[in-house]
Enzyme design. Structure first.
Site, PDB file in Angstrom:
ATOM      1  N   HIS A 173       0.871  -1.182   0.000  1.00  0.00           N
ATOM      2  CA  HIS A 173       0.000   0.000   0.000  1.00  0.00           C
ATOM      3  C   HIS A 173       0.901   1.222   0.000  1.00  0.00           C
ATOM      4  O   HIS A 173       1.720   1.395   0.904  1.00  0.00           O
ATOM      5  CB  HIS A 173      -0.926   0.011   1.215  1.00  0.00           C
ATOM      6  N   CYS A 174       0.759   2.072  -1.008  1.00  0.00           N
ATOM      7  CA  CYS A 174       1.626   3.255  -1.126  1.00  0.00           C
ATOM      8  C   CYS A 174       0.867   4.483  -0.632  1.00  0.00           C
ATOM      9  O   CYS A 174      -0.158   4.853  -1.212  1.00  0.00           O
ATOM     10  CB  CYS A 174       2.058   3.429  -2.583  1.00  0.00           C
ATOM     11  N   VAL A 175       1.395   5.115   0.433  1.00  0.00           N
ATOM     12  CA  VAL A 175       0.710   6.307   0.960  1.00  0.00           C
ATOM     13  C   VAL A 175       0.840   7.496   0.013  1.00  0.00           C
ATOM     14  O   VAL A 175       0.006   8.392   0.012  1.00  0.00           O
ATOM     15  CB  VAL A 175       1.258   6.701   2.353  1.00  0.00           C
TER      16      VAL A 175
END
Ligand SMILES: [Zn+2]
Ligand SMILES: [Zn+2]
Length: 269
Positions: A173-175
């Site tokens: 999951h890439c913020v």
């Protein structure tokens, strides 16, 4: 103590702190948490925990906005300080406009990485997802179910606890794009990273070429300067590095020299 020594000391201390944090991160986190628990009032702890939860454990656009602000800041700096000075030094316009082209392409990939469905597994596409990859029976085993979604887990899928969904070929999951990276948006995410890296490297090279051009054209290596006691010194490499570290100085230098000269006006420095 001159600038170079200070800079090297600063770099050394910074590296040592980074190594220390990497080696002792668990102990540091525990110690900070203990201090936090003992010192900070409970109502403030509650607010802080909610803030951390909303920013790190659920989807939000904080880092997307931060990403855009950083890019605007970098290109404002480039447009304001470097571009005009490079034009004065007669750099070819193609090389100067290339970063804007890279920025446009990068922003396009960034946008699609943000909005494209990464491969959410639902009841309707589950059977199709189960056919894509075979189970290795080591990491991914048959007949395992996601306890949250209650769906059978296809090989290479994983439940994202930030987005609360199972994602096909989950990577992370890439913020920064506020989205999972999975089977359907990796095709946008990798070019986004590639163009971002290219853009950063190109701007660094262009700035280095500009600074080198200023040093060569101004004849800085042959000049001298006066210190606070009006004592005259020959310009050494540490003086040039210190000057180059502040692009504004180089822009002033560039505008004052304009064209190459055989020597440097000593009073200029
Ligand atoms: Zn799930
Ligand atoms: Zn996610």
């Amino acid at each position: 103590m001159d600038f170079l020594v200070l800079f090297l000391l600063y770099t050394l201390v910074l590296l040592l702190v980074v190594v220390f944090i990497c080696l002792c991160s668990d102990h540091i986190v525990d110690a900070v948490a203990q201090i936090f628990h003992n010192v900070v009032p409970s109502w403030l702890q509650h607010i802080t925990q909610n803030a951390v939860h909303s920013h790190c454990q659920s989807r939000n656009i904080t880092f997307v906005i931060l990403h855009l602000v950083l890019e605007v800041a970098v290109f404002a700096e480039y447009s304001w300080e470097i571009l005009g000075a490079c034009l004065e030094l007669e750099f070819h316009w193609f090389y100067l406009l290339l970063p804007y082209g890279l920025l446009t392409v990068n922003t396009g990939f960034f946008f699609f990485s943000c909005v494209t469905d990464p491969g959410t597994i639902t009841k309707s596409n589950l059977q199709q997802c189960l056919q894509v990859y075979s189970y290795d029976e080591v990491v991914f085993r048959r007949n395992q179910f996601c306890p949250t979604c209650s769906l059978e887990k296809p090989a290479r899928s994983k439940h994202c606890r930030v987005c609360n969904r199972c994602v096909q070929r989950f990577d992370h999951h890439c913020v920064w794009v506020n989205n999972c990276i999975g089977a359907l948006n990796t095709r946008y995410f990798l070019p986004y990273l590639g163009t971002l890296m290219l853009m950063a490297a190109y701007l660094a090279l262009l700035t280095a070429a500009f600074l080198l051009q200023v040093v060569v054209l101004s004849g800085l290596m042959l000049g001298s300067y006066q210190d606070a006691d009006r004592q005259e010194w020959a310009t050494a490499i540490n003086f040039i590095v210190q000057l180059a570290a502040t692009p504004v100085s180089c822009c002033i230098c560039c505008s004052q020299t304009k064209r190459p000269t055989n020597g440097l006006n000593k009073d200029m420095w």
